[in-house]
Design a protein around this motif. Sequence first.
Motif, short mmCIF file in Angstrom:
data_model
loop_
_atom_site.label_atom_id
_atom_site.label_comp_id
_atom_site.label_asym_id
_atom_site.label_seq_id
_atom_site.Cartn_x
_atom_site.Cartn_y
_atom_site.Cartn_z
N ARG A 85 0.89 -1.21 0.09
CA ARG A 85 -0.31 0.04 -0.42
C ARG A 85 0.69 1.19 -0.21
NH1 ARG A 85 -5.82 -1.24 0.99
NH2 ARG A 85 -6.01 0.99 1.00
N VAL A 86 2.16 1.21 0.96
CA VAL A 86 2.92 2.04 0.81
C VAL A 86 3.36 2.67 -0.52
CG1 VAL A 86 4.93 3.35 1.80
CG2 VAL A 86 3.06 2.32 2.85
N ALA A 87 4.57 1.50 -1.14
CA ALA A 87 5.05 1.07 -2.60
C ALA A 87 4.53 1.53 -3.63
CB ALA A 87 5.79 0.39 -2.82
N THR A 88 2.89 1.58 -4.26
CA THR A 88 2.25 1.77 -4.61
C THR A 88 1.28 2.57 -5.19
OG1 THR A 88 0.50 -0.25 -4.29
CG2 THR A 88 1.92 -0.64 -5.74
N ARG A 89 1.14 3.16 -3.42
CA ARG A 89 0.34 4.36 -3.38
C ARG A 89 -1.55 4.50 -3.65
NH1 ARG A 89 1.09 11.08 -2.86
NH2 ARG A 89 -1.11 11.35 -1.38
N PHE A 90 -1.90 3.45 -2.79
CA PHE A 90 -3.31 2.52 -3.68
C PHE A 90 -3.99 4.28 -2.36
CE2 PHE A 90 -2.58 -2.20 -3.18
CZ PHE A 90 -2.79 -1.93 -4.54
N GLU A 91 -3.69 4.75 -1.75
CA GLU A 91 -4.66 6.03 -0.69
C GLU A 91 -4.42 6.74 -1.96
OE1 GLU A 91 -6.20 5.32 1.37
OE2 GLU A 91 -5.18 2.83 1.56
N LYS A 92 -5.31 7.98 -1.81
CA LYS A 92 -5.53 8.99 -2.71
C LYS A 92 -5.49 10.55 -2.00
CE LYS A 92 -5.40 6.58 -6.36
NZ LYS A 92 -3.61 5.93 -7.12
#
Length: 85
Positions: A59-66
Amino acid sequence: MADTAYDSEKLRQVITRKRAQAVIPNNPSRALKYPVDKHLYAQRHLIEGCFSGLKQFRRVATRFEKTTKHYLAIITLAATVICLR
């Protein structure tokens, strides 16, 4: 602290204007050599290791959170898990 690739006069000026010390090894092609605090530069691995550990969380590496707020929460959670290990 930065790698040799970031050794530019413009970046050094920005750092100096912020009243900070540039800890960047000199590029071999640089004519004017700046002194480098080798002991401080050796501590750079702590920062690199922290980022490497955080990037192990998908989740951190791909930045799912916008949103910035939610992304910061995920980074905080990941850092907590790393500290508890």
